[in-house]
Motif scaffolding. Structure first.
Motif, PDB file in Angstrom:
ATOM      1  N   LYS A 151       0.812  -1.221   0.000  1.00 22.23           N
ATOM      2  CA  LYS A 151       0.000   0.000   0.000  1.00 22.23           C
ATOM      3  C   LYS A 151       0.844   1.268   0.000  1.00 22.23           C
ATOM      4  O   LYS A 151       0.329   2.343  -0.306  1.00 22.23           O
ATOM      5  N   LYS A 152       2.106   1.148   0.357  1.00 18.64           N
ATOM      6  CA  LYS A 152       2.953   2.338   0.391  1.00 18.64           C
ATOM      7  C   LYS A 152       4.266   2.052  -0.332  1.00 18.64           C
ATOM      8  O   LYS A 152       4.912   1.035  -0.074  1.00 18.64           O
ATOM      9  N   ASP A 210       0.912   6.691  -0.909  1.00 16.12           N
ATOM     10  CA  ASP A 210       0.309   5.787   0.061  1.00 16.12           C
ATOM     11  C   ASP A 210      -1.135   5.554  -0.367  1.00 16.12           C
ATOM     12  O   ASP A 210      -1.906   6.508  -0.488  1.00 16.12           O
ATOM     13  N   TYR A 217       6.946   9.662  -2.564  1.00 16.23           N
ATOM     14  CA  TYR A 217       6.214   8.455  -2.155  1.00 16.23           C
ATOM     15  C   TYR A 217       4.745   8.586  -2.544  1.00 16.23           C
ATOM     16  O   TYR A 217       4.271   9.670  -2.905  1.00 16.23           O
ATOM     17  N   LYS A 229       3.696  -1.665   4.246  1.00 14.40           N
ATOM     18  CA  LYS A 229       2.273  -2.047   4.275  1.00 14.40           C
ATOM     19  C   LYS A 229       2.036  -3.153   3.240  1.00 14.40           C
ATOM     20  O   LYS A 229       1.121  -3.087   2.418  1.00 14.40           O
ATOM     21  N   GLU A 244       7.941   4.043  -1.447  1.00 12.17           N
ATOM     22  CA  GLU A 244       8.795   5.220  -1.317  1.00 12.17           C
ATOM     23  C   GLU A 244       9.959   5.095  -2.288  1.00 12.17           C
ATOM     24  O   GLU A 244      10.484   4.002  -2.495  1.00 12.17           O
TER      25      GLU A 244
END
Length: 301
Positions: free
Chosen positions: A114-115, A132, A130, A173, A117
């Protein structure tokens, strides 16, 4: 009032559901980008956390980091790196180009986590951006996050050899991985990654690019180098037959192929050696050769 062509809160979930079939395919997209950036070294770092299931502690992947020593990205390239459908190489027709920042990177990433970077550096200037998924949904976010100067986290930096340029992709995540544990994920992915990048891993060939790829579990005393022979997969005590086939028959196959021997001739060599050494019935060995050697090893050449 005019509605958005792509409502962010629903579009992002659609992209996730229509992503890559497995974690190896998603990670291979990131490695593609590293190779396109002229990286000579690619490291896959696995960070795990301890969770409790059924009153028993167990390890679970918390972050996956893919770090390379390629040319890195500037501000303009970073600004498009996480845009869906607008990669830095989307209009590049170069046949040597494998991946596309902005196409493979965000699509592959959201299919697994889900995230995501992105850290990239050139000449001591470190950039960061990033996105999210949770923030995109809750804020109905339509714009990319700003590019800022931010240093690579120390927990990552202390695990890699820093060069003048490079890129690090961090997944967290991670809710859609094939496997929750680092070692099991390696065993699941190793064969596929070695097959996809076989030409880059085979340092015995005069290929235009050779790339070192390693997989490391931080704090887990587990580090393996991806090898063209796939030896790591066949090192347990119960796989001596597989080890024989891979190390000896496949080596013979490569030699014969280089010498111009036809595929059918190679088949006969492999067939004869296998029956002589293992004594399997003709039916068993025929099925095994078809499903295993022909279906997989022939693709490696």
């Amino acid at each position: 009032m005019t509605n958005n062509l792509f409502p962010p809160e629903t579009a992002i979930e659609t992209v996730r559901d229509n992503g890559y079939n497995d974690t190896a395919s998603a990670i291979s997209e990131l490695i593609d980008n590293s190779i396109d950036a002229n990286a000579k070294n690619v490291q896959i770092l696995i960070f795990e956390k301890t969770i409790t299931k059924a009153n028993r502690p167990m390890k679970e992947i918390s972050e996956i980091v893919v770090v390379d020593d390629g040319k890195g990205m500037n501000v303009k390239e970073m600004a498009t790196s996480l845009q869906f459908g607008n990669g830095t190489k989307s209009k590049n027709k170069d046949e040597d180009t494998l991946g596309k920042y902005g196409v493979g990177l965000p699509n592959a990433s959201v299919s697994q986590c889900k995230k995501v970077e992105v850290y990239s550096w050139q000449n001591n200037k470190e950039l960061y951006t990033y996105f999210d998924v949770d923030e995109i949904i809750s804020n109905k976010q339509e714009k990319i996050n700003p590019i800022e100067e931010k240093k690579l986290p120390e927990k990552i930096k202390e695990q890699v050899s820093m060069f003048n340029s490079g890129t690090a992709i961090v997944w967290s995540k991670c809710d859609e991985l094939d496997i929750a544990r680092g070692e099991t994920l390696f065993r699941r992915m190793n064969k596929k990654l070695c097959r996809i990048f076989r030409h880059y891993l085979d340092h015995s060939k005069s290929f235009q690019k050779n790339v070192n790829m390693t997989y490391k579990i931080i704090g887990g005393n587990f580090e393996q180098k991806l090898l063209i022979t796939g030896d790591v997969e066949f090192t347990n005590k119960n796989s001596s037959v597989d080890m024989f086939v891979y190390k000896h028959v496949y080596t013979l196959y490569k030699k014969l192929n280089r010498d111009g021997v036809e595929v059918m001739d190679i088949w006969l060599w492999i067939y004869g050696i296998w029956i002589y050494c293992c004594g399997y019935s003709i039916i068993d060995i025929s099925l095994w050769i078809y499903n295993y050697l022909y279906g997989y090893y022939v693709q490696l050449i």
